[in-house]
Design a protein around this motif. Structure first.
Motif, PDB file in Angstrom:
ATOM      1  N   ASP A   2       4.754  -2.739   0.468  1.00 28.27           N
ATOM      2  CA  ASP A   2       3.471  -2.065   0.715  1.00 28.27           C
ATOM      3  C   ASP A   2       3.264  -1.807   2.208  1.00 28.27           C
ATOM      4  O   ASP A   2       2.168  -1.969   2.729  1.00 28.27           O
ATOM      5  CB  ASP A   2       2.315  -2.900   0.150  1.00 28.27           C
ATOM      6  CG  ASP A   2       2.496  -3.181  -1.321  1.00 28.27           C
ATOM      7  OD1 ASP A   2       1.902  -2.476  -2.141  1.00 28.27           O
ATOM      8  OD2 ASP A   2       3.259  -4.098  -1.664  1.00 28.27           O
ATOM      9  N   ASP A  30       6.488   0.611  -2.462  1.00 28.96           N
ATOM     10  CA  ASP A  30       5.460   1.332  -1.705  1.00 28.96           C
ATOM     11  C   ASP A  30       5.906   1.482  -0.256  1.00 28.96           C
ATOM     12  O   ASP A  30       5.254   1.029   0.682  1.00 28.96           O
ATOM     13  CB  ASP A  30       4.092   0.644  -1.816  1.00 28.96           C
ATOM     14  CG  ASP A  30       3.427   0.909  -3.160  1.00 28.96           C
ATOM     15  OD1 ASP A  30       4.029   1.618  -3.998  1.00 28.96           O
ATOM     16  OD2 ASP A  30       2.314   0.409  -3.379  1.00 28.96           O
ATOM     17  N   TYR A  33       3.543   5.827   1.951  1.00 30.17           N
ATOM     18  CA  TYR A  33       2.267   6.301   1.419  1.00 30.17           C
ATOM     19  C   TYR A  33       2.064   7.766   1.816  1.00 30.17           C
ATOM     20  O   TYR A  33       2.546   8.201   2.857  1.00 30.17           O
ATOM     21  CB  TYR A  33       1.116   5.463   2.008  1.00 30.17           C
ATOM     22  CG  TYR A  33       0.964   4.106   1.359  1.00 30.17           C
ATOM     23  CD1 TYR A  33       0.046   3.897   0.342  1.00 30.17           C
ATOM     24  CD2 TYR A  33       1.759   3.042   1.744  1.00 30.17           C
ATOM     25  CE1 TYR A  33      -0.096   2.648  -0.259  1.00 30.17           C
ATOM     26  CE2 TYR A  33       1.622   1.799   1.143  1.00 30.17           C
ATOM     27  CZ  TYR A  33       0.698   1.606   0.159  1.00 30.17           C
ATOM     28  OH  TYR A  33       0.564   0.385  -0.437  1.00 30.17           O
ATOM     29  N   HIS A 181       2.571  -5.064  -4.147  1.00 33.30           N
ATOM     30  CA  HIS A 181       1.430  -4.536  -4.909  1.00 33.30           C
ATOM     31  C   HIS A 181       0.098  -5.153  -4.498  1.00 33.30           C
ATOM     32  O   HIS A 181      -0.857  -4.426  -4.243  1.00 33.30           O
ATOM     33  CB  HIS A 181       1.669  -4.687  -6.408  1.00 33.30           C
ATOM     34  CG  HIS A 181       0.908  -3.712  -7.247  1.00 33.30           C
ATOM     35  ND1 HIS A 181       0.816  -2.366  -6.947  1.00 33.30           N
ATOM     36  CD2 HIS A 181       0.200  -3.885  -8.401  1.00 33.30           C
ATOM     37  CE1 HIS A 181       0.090  -1.756  -7.867  1.00 33.30           C
ATOM     38  NE2 HIS A 181      -0.299  -2.646  -8.753  1.00 33.30           N
ATOM     39  N   HIS A 183      -1.934  -6.652  -1.600  1.00 33.02           N
ATOM     40  CA  HIS A 183      -1.745  -6.550  -0.156  1.00 33.02           C
ATOM     41  C   HIS A 183      -2.149  -7.847   0.534  1.00 33.02           C
ATOM     42  O   HIS A 183      -3.038  -7.885   1.378  1.00 33.02           O
ATOM     43  CB  HIS A 183      -2.540  -5.358   0.396  1.00 33.02           C
ATOM     44  CG  HIS A 183      -2.020  -4.035  -0.073  1.00 33.02           C
ATOM     45  ND1 HIS A 183      -2.282  -2.856   0.585  1.00 33.02           N
ATOM     46  CD2 HIS A 183      -1.224  -3.705  -1.125  1.00 33.02           C
ATOM     47  CE1 HIS A 183      -1.690  -1.849  -0.046  1.00 33.02           C
ATOM     48  NE2 HIS A 183      -1.045  -2.346  -1.095  1.00 33.02           N
TER      49      HIS A 183
END
Length: 207
Positions: A2, A30, A33, A181, A183
């Protein structure tokens, strides 16, 4: 995991990773983004980690990668092992050995959903892959955490991972799982069959 927002925190983390002089980097998804486009991969991933010039990165796809159709940019931009993986799933999940560690990267998005519905191969591949390794350490990483709290804890993919992935990992002696997933940093006790293991032989989950 992330990390792909292009934030000042990401820059600081990238610098810290470089100072640690790692042999390899695992990424739990992730990466870029908002929707994992080619442009976002360039700006928020490749340009952020100059360490890539000398250290291999091993990724797993996150939900944001799949906001681009079929995670096409993610799959096109990475060259990962494909041994025994069905050709239609190349780039989604894979495994490799590093010293005495067997690493497995899974796709907790489309591949998990299809396999849980009996329409995909990932879970059968995982069973065969872990059953054939002789490495002492077995480390698995994928995006959606089976055991974590936070705003995403009711994500149905985390429930699918608990139901379908975790039993396979427990059968084959996996010791460590890394996910993203949520954070935040979280670490469980060693868990087996959904509860802390009294003898410490379960799996420790890092988010």
């Amino acid at each position: 995991g992330d990390s792909g927002e292009g934030s000042p925190g990401q820059v600081q983390l990238a610098q810290q990773v470089s100072r640690e002089r790692p042999s390899l980097v695992l990424h739990a998804g992730d990466l870029a983004y908002y929707d994992g486009s080619f442009q976002q991969f360039r700006a928020n991933y490749f340009d952020r980690y100059p360490i890539m010039r000398r250290v291999p990165f091993f990724p797993a796809p996150g939900n944001h990668e799949y906001l681009s159709a079929d995670a096409a940019p993610y799959r096109a931009l990475h060259s990962v092992p494909s041994v025994n993986v069905p050709e239609s799933d190349w780039g989604r999940y894979y495994s490799f050995d590093w010293s005495n560690v067997h690493f497995v990267s899974l796709d907790s998005n489309v591949s998990l959903e299809r396999s849980a519905a009996g329409e995909g191969e990932m879970l059968r591949w995982l069973e065969d892959d872990l059953g054939s390794t002789r490495q002492f350490w077995r480390v698995v990483f994928f995006h959606h955490p089976p055991y974590a709290s936070g705003p995403n804890e009711r994500d149905f993919r985390s429930a699918l991972a608990r139901e379908h992935i975790v039993p396979i990992l427990e059968r084959h002696g996996v010791q460590v799982v890394f996910s993203g997933h949520e954070h935040s940093y979280q670490r469980t006790l060693a868990i087996r069959e959904g509860v802390p293991s009294r003898d410490g032989t379960g799996i420790t989950y890092f988010t």
